[in-house]
Each structure stands twice: as structure tokens, then as C-alpha cells.
Design an enzyme around this catalytic site. Structure first.
Site, PDB file in Angstrom:
ATOM      1  N   ASP A 195     -19.412 -34.948   6.825  1.00 18.25           N
ATOM      2  CA  ASP A 195     -18.334 -34.583   5.902  1.00 18.25           C
ATOM      3  C   ASP A 195     -18.306 -33.083   5.584  1.00 18.25           C
ATOM      4  OD1 ASP A 195     -20.658 -34.612   4.544  1.00 18.25           O
ATOM      5  OD2 ASP A 195     -19.939 -35.781   2.834  1.00 18.25           O
ATOM      6  N   HIS A 236     -21.550 -10.929  25.871  1.00 18.35           N
ATOM      7  CA  HIS A 236     -21.198 -11.755  24.711  1.00 18.35           C
ATOM      8  C   HIS A 236     -22.445 -12.314  24.028  1.00 18.35           C
ATOM      9  CE1 HIS A 236     -16.786 -12.469  26.152  1.00 18.35           C
ATOM     10  NE2 HIS A 236     -16.976 -11.289  25.610  1.00 18.35           N
ATOM     11  N   ASP A 248     -21.203  -5.164  18.036  1.00 25.89           N
ATOM     12  CA  ASP A 248     -19.770  -5.400  18.265  1.00 25.89           C
ATOM     13  C   ASP A 248     -19.349  -6.390  17.186  1.00 25.89           C
ATOM     14  OD1 ASP A 248     -17.248  -6.202  19.110  1.00 25.89           O
ATOM     15  OD2 ASP A 248     -17.800  -6.376  21.227  1.00 25.89           O
ATOM     16  N   ASP A 258     -12.015  -4.866  15.487  1.00 26.60           N
ATOM     17  CA  ASP A 258     -12.943  -5.106  16.597  1.00 26.60           C
ATOM     18  C   ASP A 258     -13.590  -3.768  16.960  1.00 26.60           C
ATOM     19  OD1 ASP A 258     -14.209  -6.013  18.862  1.00 26.60           O
ATOM     20  OD2 ASP A 258     -12.390  -6.468  19.992  1.00 26.60           O
ATOM     21  N   HIS A 296     -16.105  -4.974  32.789  1.00 27.70           N
ATOM     22  CA  HIS A 296     -15.000  -5.534  31.997  1.00 27.70           C
ATOM     23  C   HIS A 296     -13.872  -4.518  31.891  1.00 27.70           C
ATOM     24  CE1 HIS A 296     -16.156  -3.129  28.482  1.00 27.70           C
ATOM     25  NE2 HIS A 296     -17.408  -3.529  28.639  1.00 27.70           N
ATOM     26  N   HIS A 324      -7.955  -4.801  25.152  1.00 26.78           N
ATOM     27  CA  HIS A 324      -7.086  -5.982  25.052  1.00 26.78           C
ATOM     28  C   HIS A 324      -6.169  -5.769  23.864  1.00 26.78           C
ATOM     29  CE1 HIS A 324      -9.849  -7.097  21.788  1.00 26.78           C
ATOM     30  NE2 HIS A 324     -10.842  -6.805  22.619  1.00 26.78           N
ATOM     31  N   HIS A 380      -8.447 -11.246  20.608  1.00 19.29           N
ATOM     32  CA  HIS A 380      -7.818 -11.045  21.922  1.00 19.29           C
ATOM     33  C   HIS A 380      -6.387 -11.545  21.740  1.00 19.29           C
ATOM     34  CE1 HIS A 380     -11.969 -11.254  24.094  1.00 19.29           C
ATOM     35  NE2 HIS A 380     -11.823 -10.193  23.340  1.00 19.29           N
ATOM     36  N   GLU A 384     -12.437   0.108  24.750  1.00 11.40           N
ATOM     37  CA  GLU A 384     -13.844  -0.261  24.676  1.00 11.40           C
ATOM     38  C   GLU A 384     -14.587  -0.162  26.011  1.00 11.40           C
ATOM     39  OE1 GLU A 384     -14.575  -4.536  24.227  1.00 11.40           O
ATOM     40  OE2 GLU A 384     -12.440  -4.799  23.827  1.00 11.40           O
ATOM     41  N   TYR A 406     -23.542  -0.801  31.472  1.00  9.06           N
ATOM     42  CA  TYR A 406     -24.651  -1.740  31.264  1.00  9.06           C
ATOM     43  C   TYR A 406     -25.550  -1.676  32.497  1.00  9.06           C
ATOM     44  CZ  TYR A 406     -20.801  -3.134  28.287  1.00  9.06           C
ATOM     45  OH  TYR A 406     -19.742  -3.096  27.412  1.00  9.06           O
ATOM     46  N   ARG A 436     -21.709   0.331  24.672  1.00 12.02           N
ATOM     47  CA  ARG A 436     -20.249   0.141  24.575  1.00 12.02           C
ATOM     48  C   ARG A 436     -19.790   0.872  23.321  1.00 12.02           C
ATOM     49  NH1 ARG A 436     -20.049  -4.831  25.301  1.00 12.02           N
ATOM     50  NH2 ARG A 436     -19.861  -5.785  23.241  1.00 12.02           N
ATOM     51  N   GLU A 471     -16.267   1.006  21.014  1.00  7.09           N
ATOM     52  CA  GLU A 471     -14.973   0.326  20.891  1.00  7.09           C
ATOM     53  C   GLU A 471     -14.253   0.730  19.618  1.00  7.09           C
ATOM     54  OE1 GLU A 471     -15.227  -3.993  20.610  1.00  7.09           O
ATOM     55  OE2 GLU A 471     -13.132  -4.164  21.236  1.00  7.09           O
TER      56      GLU A 471
END
Ligand code: GLY
Ligand code: MN
Ligand code: MN
Length: 444
Positions: free
Chosen positions: A39, A243, A260, A271, A350, A354, A361, A384, A388, A406, A408
């Protein structure tokens, strides 16, 4: 609290109805409540399309738009007031509130929808809905249509065209109004403050989740209900996992930490990514990679303006990163060859960004008629780039391995270029080192 004004929801509904074919109806459901276990429910987040058109925050609701309907074009089905349920779960607008506070022309209890909605659909030629994205709702829609079909011998006319609403609605969502940009600036401001706080709090011996806690604190303090997506706090080699969400490793001197994370205000996302040294000082290799990513981001900003196409910013990052990796000895060959063979993808796998909006996204086509979309004022996007270097990459000298960077930021296209919404977090090596040094002096 900065939020989307009520008048804007009304303007959006009118704009959508103006684009719908004559004698049509649009039907959209609110997001379902997601059960976490037994619940216990997940924190409720309204469906973005439903929110965009209504600002109505409750579950168990269905929005109906009927352009030209004499008795009202905007109908909301929603929960009834219920003293017992409201004692346990909180206030409900009810039908009166839907009309008074949310601009509905007509409102009905959600429990009556099966009796009422077929009658509203009947006689309309075309139904707009988010077909395919919500199988349960699609089934309901077919049930309502079948009710009309079953009365065909009495002269009932079911619609004969079923159209995906996404194209019209998502194109509208792609262009941000002044009010939307204002909300996005606020989400960006709070998120920037959260990144600053994490940099200030960073010390060896803490964990990734310790920094996540600093982010969450600033998000909530700023009035955000929740992060716009699962925060990534990735130290050391974890920064090479795009990710990463585990956020439980130890922070060690000598490592970088990549964060991130961004919060959501009134269902608008921010973002941001920053990558900084746990010790407060970048090593020579970390600095070289960091400054290359930063240079590629600067090159991308220069390619964001009306009449430039969507992919130009990405292409700029690829060129700068490839040339830089070549110079550092991480790639061999010529820049053009390495771009043509996509050799850079071993390090930069990548895209440079976006669309950004109610969804992190965000919706909106990237190509139109097979060509990259041309940027226009009001489009919001992230920039971004990243590099890597896999911890097990045997082709590069050991000193480079496990470095992931990274950077961004969020931007909105303006008449002359773009506005950077997320300027509130330091970004150069000197600025970040100065901020971290100052925080350590103050704490000592
Ligand atoms: N945080 C998801 C992204 O940067 O796209
Ligand atoms: Mn992003
Ligand atoms: Mn991100």
C-alpha cells in the site's frame, strides 16, 4: 514559488484546439499512481502532456477537449470530494474546484466516465489521443467506442479517424514560452546551487551518497518536489559508466567525481553535470581531459542560434574532442579520418545533447523531413560533451585510464544565440579549485 500561470494553460488548450480538425475530440488521461510495494505509492508525478494542458495535479482524471462545443470545450473528469479520503490522502479539487480553480468549462466525477464519455465522442469524426503510450487507456477508449458502435442501429455514429495527438502537442511543447523559460531558469538556479553545495562538501572519506544528500537538500530547500531524474554521483572509475546510479562508493583523493543531477520545478526539468577532483585539485591528466571537454562545449555553444541546425553543436564537439585526443596521443591518425571512422566514439559515445523541458529528455522531433531540425527561438536543449577513458583500455597509457569527464549545461535558443540557464555553477578548473579551496579554509 515560480510557476506556470493559470492563463498559460488556457492559452495552450486554445492553441491545440485551433490546430485540431473540425468536429474532433482530444482525450488525455492523468498519470496512474505507481505502487512501490503493497500500500505504499511512489511520489506522484503528473503525466507531462496532461500537465501541459491542465496544470491539474491529481491522479484519476481525464481531460477532454472538444473545439466548438457549445456547452464548453474543456471537460475534466476527476475524483469527487470525499471527506473520509481527504482526511487520509489530502485535498481534492472535485468538480467544483476543477471549474473554479482549473478553468474547466464542465466537470464530471471520474466514476461516471463510462456513462458520459461515449455520448461526448459520438458524432465527432476524429479522436486525438496518445495512442500506444498507455495500453490500459487505449483499451478504455476502445470500450467507449464500442459502446457507440453497439448503438449504430439506433443511428449512433462512431468516429472513423483515430489520430496520435503527439505530433501536434509535442511540437507545441518544443517551443518554450517566456513563462516556461522563467520556470526553467528557476529549476536551473536551484540545481546550480545544489552542485555548488556538493563541491563545497566534497572530502575524501565521504561516499558518493554523501554528495547526493547535499544535492537533495538544496533541491528540497529550493522548493523542488523531486529530482528530474535519478542523480548520478560517480567517483573514480564509476565516472566512465554513463548512467551510473549506485552512488555508494567511497570518495578517494586523486579521483574525480562526476555529478549529473538536476531538480524539477512545476514539472520542468534541469539537467547539469560537473566533474571535479575529490582532493580539490585536478591532476595534470585530469586537467587536460577536463579542459578539452570544456573547449568542446564552448565550441558547441557557438553553434546554437536560430537557423543553425540541431546537429551542428554535436559536430562541433566531435571535431574539438577528436583533435584534442589526437594531440594528447590518445588517438592516432588525422582528424578527418578519425571523425569519418568514428574512432572518437571509443571515448565520446553519446550525443552532445537533447531537448529539455517537462521531460528531461524532452519531446520534439530532431529531424524534419529527413533533415536535422533548424533551431528556433524558445527551443531548450542541453549541451553535454564528455570523454570517458575506460579503466581497462589497454591501448592508452595507464595514467589516462579511468578518467571520465562530462560537462553539461542547459540553454534556450534566443534571437542572437542562446541563453545559458545553468551559469550558476563554476566551470573552469581555476573557478572550481578556488571554490573548493575556499570551502576547505572556511571549514578548517
Ligand atoms: N541525465 C541524463 C542526461 O544527461 O541526459
Ligand atoms: Mn542531459
Ligand atoms: Mn544529465
Amino acid at each position: 514559488m515560480i510557476h506556470i500561470p493559470k492563463s498559460e494553460y488556457s492559452r495552450r488548450r486554445k492553441a491545440l484546439m485551433a490546430q485540431m480538425e473540425p468536429n474532433s475530440i482530444a482525450i488525455l488521461p492523468a498519470a496512474a499512481v505507481a505502487i512501490r510495494n503493497r500500500d505504499v505509492e511512489h511520489v506522484y508525478r503528473q503525466d507531462s502532456d496532461f500537465q501541459y494542458l491542465s496544470g491539474f495535479p491529481e491522479p484519476q482524471a481525464v481531460l477532454v477537449l472538444m473545439p466548438g462545443r457549445v456547452h464548453g470545450e474543456y471537460i475534466l473528469f476527476c475524483r469527487e470530494r470525499n471527506a473520509e479520503r481527504e482526511l487520509w490522502d489530502g485535498w481534492r479539487a472535485g468538480q467544483e474546484g476543477a471549474i473554479r480553480d482549473f478553468g474547466a468549462d464542465d466537470a464530471f466525477p471520474i466514476t461516471d466516465i463510462d456513462d458520459i464519455l461515449p455520448g461526448l465522442i459520438e458524432g465527432r469524426d476524429r479522436v486525438y489521443s496518445a495512442m500506444g503510450s498507455n495500453p490500459e487507456f487505449d483499451r478504455h477508449l476502445m470500450d467507449w467506442i464500442n459502446v457507440i458502435r453497439s448503438k449504430a442501429n439506433l443511428g449512433a455514429q462512431p468516429p472513423n479517424e483515430y489520430v496520435a495527438l503527439d505530433h501536434l502537442l509535442h511540437d507545441m511543447r518544443l517551443y518554450k514560452s517566456a513563462a516556461e523559460v522563467k520556470v526553467m531558469r528557476e529549476a536551473a538556479r536551484i540545481s546550480a546551487q545544489a552542485h555548488v553545495r556538493a563541491m563545497q562538501a566534497c572530502r575524501a572519506g565521504l561516499h558518493e551518497f554523501s554528495l547526493e544528500a547535499e544535492l537533495d537538500y538544496e533541491f528540497r530547500k529550493g522548493g523542488a518536489k523531486m529530482p528530474a531524474y535519478g542523480s548520478i554521483v560517480a567517483a573514480g572509475r564509476n565516472s566512465c559508466i554513463l548512467h551510473y546510479q549506485q552512488n555508494d562508493a567511497l570518495l578517494k583523493d586523486g579521483d574525480l567525481v562526476l555529478i549529473d543531477a538536476g531538480c524539477e520545478i512545476d514539472c520542468y526539468a534541469s539537467d547539469i553535470t560537473r566533474t571535479f577532483p575529490v582532493s580539490g585539485k585536478y591532476s595534470a591528466e585530469q586537467k587536460a581531459i577536463y579542459e578539452l571537454v570544456l573547449a568542446s562545449q564552448e565550441a558547441a555553444f557557438a553553434e546554437i542560434a536560430p537557423n543553425k541546425h540541431w546537429n551542428q553543436a554535436h559536430e562541433a564537439t566531435v571535431r574539438v574532442i577528436t583533435a584534442g585526443l589526437l594531440k594528447l596521443g590518445l588517438l592516432e591518425g588525422t582528424v578527418d579520418e578519425l571523425i569519418a571512422s568514428e574512432a572518437y566514439k571509443a571515448f565520446y559515445m553519446h550525443r552532445a545533447g537533447h531537448w529539455l523541458g517537462m521531460d528531461v529528455h524532452d519531446v520534439g522531433e530532431y529531424k524534419v523531413g529527413g533533415e536535422w531540425r533548424v533551431l528556433e527561438v524558445g527551443m531548450a536543449l542541453t549541451v553535454e560533451p564528455g570523454i570517458y577513458i575506460a579503466p581497462d583500455n589497454q591501448k592508452v597509457a595507464k595514467k589516462w585510464r579511468g578518467i571520465g569527464v562530462r560537462i553539461e549545461d542547459d540553454v534556450v535558443v534566443t534571437k542572437t544565440g542562446c541563453e545559458i540557464l545553468t551559469h550558476g555553477v563554476p566551470k573552469t578548473v581555476a573557478e572550481i579549485e578556488a571554490l573548493m579551496a575556499q570551502a576547505r579554509t572556511q571549514a578548517a
